[in-house]
Design an enzyme around this catalytic site. Sequence first.
Site, PDB file in Angstrom:
ATOM      1  N   GLU A  49       0.898  -1.154   0.000  1.00 17.37           N
ATOM      2  CA  GLU A  49       0.000   0.000   0.000  1.00 17.37           C
ATOM      3  C   GLU A  49       0.939   1.207   0.000  1.00 17.37           C
ATOM      4  O   GLU A  49       1.751   1.356   0.912  1.00 17.37           O
ATOM      5  CB  GLU A  49      -0.844  -0.063   1.280  1.00 17.37           C
ATOM      6  CG  GLU A  49      -2.100   0.742   1.271  1.00 17.37           C
ATOM      7  CD  GLU A  49      -3.085   0.362   0.168  1.00 17.37           C
ATOM      8  OE1 GLU A  49      -3.830   1.256  -0.228  1.00 17.37           O
ATOM      9  OE2 GLU A  49      -3.114  -0.790  -0.303  1.00 17.37           O
ATOM     10  N   ASP A  60      -4.301  11.577   7.512  1.00 17.95           N
ATOM     11  CA  ASP A  60      -3.030  11.083   8.025  1.00 17.95           C
ATOM     12  C   ASP A  60      -2.692  11.698   9.367  1.00 17.95           C
ATOM     13  O   ASP A  60      -2.831  12.898   9.567  1.00 17.95           O
ATOM     14  CB  ASP A  60      -1.898  11.393   7.036  1.00 17.95           C
ATOM     15  CG  ASP A  60      -2.095  10.697   5.703  1.00 17.95           C
ATOM     16  OD1 ASP A  60      -2.744   9.634   5.711  1.00 17.95           O
ATOM     17  OD2 ASP A  60      -1.624  11.208   4.681  1.00 17.95           O
TER      18      ASP A  60
END
EC number: 4.2.1.20
Length: 268
Positions: A49, A60
């Site tokens: 990924e 994030d």
Amino acid sequence: MERYESLFAQLKERKEGAFVPFVTLGDPGIEQSLKIIDTLIEAGADALELGIPFSDPLADGPTIQNATLRAFAAGVTPAQCFEMLALIRQKHPTIPIGLLMYANLVFNKGIDEFYAECEKVGVDSVLVADVPVEESAPFRQAALRHNVAPIFICPPNADDDLLRQIASYGRGYTYLLSRAGVTGAENRAALPLNHLVAKLKEYNAAPPLQGFGISAPDQVKAAIDAGAAGAISGSAIVKIIEQHINEPEKMLAALKAFVQPMKAATRS
């Protein structure tokens, strides 16, 4: 896209789950980033990924934001990321490669153009983190035109409608969220996801991989015990890169030492 199907079939035969690491392409620089990815695969990663550095990463946590900043500091561009992807694919012909990114990067290139480029370099799936299922039509249609699996996030509070949509539109795998919020290894995953997994299975969704807060082998085992096809670990891996930023060889050794027991935990 077919690479996911053959991976899951092989794992099933071997009675194993998938261990999938996440890293940002180009962190801390192109050359070391390619070595990191080789190391992850050698240590037992079943799929990759990968993030493309972006200036405004909403989902994030600080660890992955720092990875993005390091890649920017090294001058890494999206075009270079695609060159890296082509190199990774050339060297590792069978491993599924997924991108985890934001819509702006897709828009910058043009939606169709972006997925065509993915197909060209051998990317198997794309998860556009800031595009909800109900706005995903232009993305998933372009993805399928270019044999790229559109990946959808299944949140812990998904209702029946959402589960049906994810099952119907998603390909490759389903990104099963351990919890809501931003990514990070500090926030350990601790939700029984059995009911979601059962529903996804009932609706014939792509195999679920559990992500967010996966930082220890016992969590990988728990995800698989709950019925997930495997687990994705990002922040914990990126943290290792950060901790050994000035010791490239030590960094690779530490990554290997982290991934091996995570992969071992997928074997029942």
